[in-house]
Write an enzyme that holds these catalytic residues in place. Structure first.
Site, PDB file in Angstrom:
ATOM      1  N   VAL A  11      41.775  47.404  40.502  1.00 50.14           N
ATOM      2  CA  VAL A  11      41.511  46.257  41.379  1.00 50.14           C
ATOM      3  C   VAL A  11      40.100  46.374  41.955  1.00 50.14           C
ATOM      4  O   VAL A  11      39.759  47.345  42.637  1.00 50.14           O
ATOM      5  CB  VAL A  11      42.551  46.194  42.522  1.00 50.14           C
ATOM      6  N   LYS A  12      39.307  45.348  41.674  1.00 48.76           N
ATOM      7  CA  LYS A  12      37.906  45.363  42.121  1.00 48.76           C
ATOM      8  C   LYS A  12      37.807  44.665  43.473  1.00 48.76           C
ATOM      9  O   LYS A  12      38.310  43.539  43.653  1.00 48.76           O
ATOM     10  CB  LYS A  12      37.071  44.621  41.078  1.00 48.76           C
TER      11      LYS A  12
END
Ligand code: E4P
Length: 216
Positions: A82-83
């Site tokens: 997850v960025k």
């Protein structure tokens, strides 16, 4: 050093995968928008091609919403990372998601103190943007050197992902600086193969081989 493709284009990812040298993929909202499909569909298709870390970025800017969005993205596939943007709320979300075992990539990192915060929050990856620093007259690669030194001083486990990589020299310098990963557009990956002496040498080998066949 791991090599990631910085694209959401499936044709480019398939070509890179075919060479057997792509360890993962990074996407961002701009790259996803170019492909015209919802993020869930696009990153799932990427996960079906590459068995490695696939970064998918949240677009929320408030921690609670980022956490919710991050959890949804993480459910798409076990390889999703997850960025999160390197802002106060992003660091807060990083700490929360990391504490729940969800891997994060803290992006839009432009300074060493920012990278220190990402490590403190338990980020799995931090993405310092080399090319965009070069664009404004800084030496982007110095940031990679600073971060690798700081992380090594304190044995932080966060991996340094050299991002916004544009040229083969960037790739070499990232490797020399000890980056764990370099993410690059397909065009840059393709350029890594090129050397005129390889082409010239191969041409000569094939000519000589053909001559020896003609003699036998
Ligand atoms: C990082 O993950 C970003 O997607 C990317 O490297 C940005 O690169 P750019 O500056 O070439 O857009």
């Amino acid at each position: 050093m791991k090599i990631f493709l910085d694209t959401a284009n499936l044709d480019e990812i398939r070509k890179g995968a075919d060479w057997g040298i792509v360890d993962g993929v990074t996407t961002n909202p701009s790259l996803i928008a170019k492909e015209g499909k919802p993020i869930e569909e696009q990153v799932k298709a990427i996960c079906d091609i590459i068995d490695g870390d696939i970064s998918a970025e949240v677009v929320a800017i408030e921690a609670a919403a980022m956490i919710e969005e991050g959890k949804k993205l993480a459910k798409i596939h076990k390889n999703i990372v997850v960025k999160l943007p390197l802002i106060r709320e992003g660091i807060k979300a990083c700490k929360a998601l990391s504490s729940e075992g969800i891997r994060t990539n803290v992006t839009l990192c432009f300074s060493a103190p920012q990278a220190l915060l990402a490590a403190k929050a338990g980020a799995y990856l931090v993405s310092p943007f080399v090319g965009r620093l070069d664009d404004i007259g800084h030496v982007g690669m110095e940031l990679i050197e600073q971060i690798t030194a700081i992380y090594s001083n304190y044995d932080y486990k966060t991996q340094v992902l050299a991002a916004s990589i544009r040229t083969p020299i960037h790739v070499v310098d990232a490797a020399l600086a000890g980056a764990d990963v370099a993410t690059m557009p397909f065009k840059t990956l393709d350029m890594l193969f090129n050397h005129p002496l390889t082409d010239k040498g191969l041409e000569q080998f094939l000519k000589d081989h053909a001559k020896s066949l003609a003699k036998s």
